[in-house]
Design a protein around this motif. Structure first.
Motif, short mmCIF file in Angstrom:
data_model
loop_
_atom_site.label_atom_id
_atom_site.label_comp_id
_atom_site.label_asym_id
_atom_site.label_seq_id
_atom_site.Cartn_x
_atom_site.Cartn_y
_atom_site.Cartn_z
N GLY A 170 0.90 -1.16 0.05
CA GLY A 170 0.03 0.13 -0.01
C GLY A 170 0.97 1.31 0.17
N GLU A 171 2.21 1.10 0.17
CA GLU A 171 2.95 2.40 0.15
C GLU A 171 3.48 2.84 -1.11
OE1 GLU A 171 6.24 1.91 2.69
OE2 GLU A 171 5.34 2.30 4.55
N PRO A 172 3.76 3.98 -1.48
CA PRO A 172 3.92 4.37 -2.70
C PRO A 172 5.45 3.90 -3.24
CG PRO A 172 4.21 6.33 -1.28
CD PRO A 172 3.77 5.19 -0.67
N ALA A 173 5.62 3.77 -4.50
CA ALA A 173 7.06 3.47 -5.18
C ALA A 173 8.04 4.50 -4.77
CB ALA A 173 6.91 3.32 -6.69
N ALA A 184 8.89 -4.46 -2.86
CA ALA A 184 8.64 -5.72 -2.24
C ALA A 184 9.42 -5.29 -0.68
CB ALA A 184 10.03 -6.66 -2.37
N ASP A 185 8.84 -6.26 0.48
CA ASP A 185 9.03 -5.96 1.74
C ASP A 185 9.64 -7.40 2.25
OD1 ASP A 185 9.28 -4.72 4.11
OD2 ASP A 185 7.07 -4.55 4.38
N THR A 186 10.24 -7.12 3.40
CA THR A 186 10.83 -8.37 4.36
C THR A 186 10.94 -7.87 5.72
OG1 THR A 186 12.45 -9.80 4.29
CG2 THR A 186 13.35 -7.59 3.97
N ASP A 187 11.28 -8.90 6.42
CA ASP A 187 11.74 -8.70 7.90
C ASP A 187 13.01 -8.32 7.87
OD1 ASP A 187 12.23 -8.77 10.51
OD2 ASP A 187 11.40 -10.89 10.97
N THR A 222 5.15 -6.60 -3.01
CA THR A 222 4.07 -5.82 -2.68
C THR A 222 3.33 -5.00 -3.59
OG1 THR A 222 5.48 -4.09 -1.86
CG2 THR A 222 4.83 -5.83 -0.05
N ASP A 223 4.47 -4.66 -4.68
CA ASP A 223 3.91 -3.90 -5.85
C ASP A 223 4.52 -4.69 -7.05
OD1 ASP A 223 3.66 -2.08 -7.81
OD2 ASP A 223 3.94 -0.22 -6.39
N PRO A 224 3.86 -5.43 -7.95
CA PRO A 224 4.74 -6.19 -8.91
C PRO A 224 5.30 -5.35 -9.90
CG PRO A 224 2.54 -7.08 -8.27
CD PRO A 224 2.67 -5.71 -7.47
N GLU A 225 4.56 -4.19 -10.23
CA GLU A 225 5.25 -3.41 -11.42
C GLU A 225 6.39 -2.70 -11.10
OE1 GLU A 225 3.86 0.24 -14.35
OE2 GLU A 225 2.41 -0.64 -13.00
#
Length: 249
Positions: A170-173, A184-187, A222-225
């Motif tokens: 949900g965050e912007p690029a 993408a995100d991670t721990d 989290t944001d494929p594009e």
């Protein structure tokens, strides 16, 4: 062949998927051969070795050939086997016939990558990056004075550098401070960081010394594009010197 090259294809669909299509070459070079040895000790020569696979796609002297063809690379050295293992990615196929045959430990392998990523996909990744921070010029400097890039030299600061580029769902690029995120995100606690030796070149502009660090772990898309764009364009600085390529599996 003279044509206009583009970055690796990034396609999205209404379902929120991103498709990544690119060409990757896997090269194994004899580290004891003078051709390979020169590339190992001179970052500019390594850049020439990588770009030698793409001659003819653009007119001689065309600006920005590396970025226009989406050329990214990364390498590791196996000292026990005396092998330089080089991965080169581009939006056009490579031709490695200009590398001396005696310098090749085995025949170069070229493969086409065609993957589709969706929100929630998990991928293992590895990247060698040039982790730097920008320091503004001293007070009173002329308006045209540029700031200085200062490298991070400790793993905990490299990890913070990378975490700034993560993108929660949900965050912007682009982050509020202008940093481009990777989709993408991670721990962060599960990221592994290893500092690598700097590379340099005595034949280029003064003080070309590139700090490097290896980061690996698992990413959740989290944001494929945006993620596909990061895979094709790389992350951070020194992309002409084998930094920034994100390899996933």
């Amino acid at each position: 062949m003279n044509t206009t090259a583009a970055t690796p294809h990034s396609l999205s669909d209404p379902a929120g998927a991103g498709r990544f299509v690119t060409s990757q070459s896997l090269l194994s070079l004899d580290a004891r051969h003078p051709f390979t040895g020169k590339s190992l000790i001179d970052a500019q020569d390594m850049h020439r070795t990588v770009m030698s696979g793409f001659l003819g796609w653009l007119d001689d002297g065309s600006p920005g050939p590396r970025s226009r063809m989406g050329v990214l690379s990364t390498w590791t050295i196996d000292l026990e086997k005396a092998r330089l293992n080089l991965v080169v990615q581009a939006s056009v196929p490579a031709d490695w016939s200009r590398i001396p045959r005696a310098a090749l430990a085995r025949t170069p392998e070229t493969l086409t990558v065609d993957r589709t990523f969706r929100i929630g996909d998990r991928v293992d990744f590895r990247a060698v990056v040039n982790p730097v921070r920008s320091v503004p010029p001293p007070a009173g400097s002329s308006p045209n004075t540029r700031g200085t890039r200062v490298p991070h030299t400790r793993p905990e600061y490299v990890k913070k550098w990378f975490v700034r580029r993560l993108q929660a769902l949900g965050e912007p690029a682009v982050a509020p401070d202008g940093v481009t995120r990777i989709g993408a995100d991670t721990d962060a606690e599960r990221l592994a960081v290893r500092m690598l030796p700097r590379v340099s070149s005595p034949m280029t502009r003064k003080n070309l010394r590139i700090a490097r660090a290896e980061i690996h772990g698992t990413l959740t898309v989290t944001d494929p594009e945006t993620f596909v764009a990061a895979l094709g364009q790389g992350v951070g600085h020194a992309r002409a010197y084998s930094c920034g390529l994100i390899l996933v599996r």
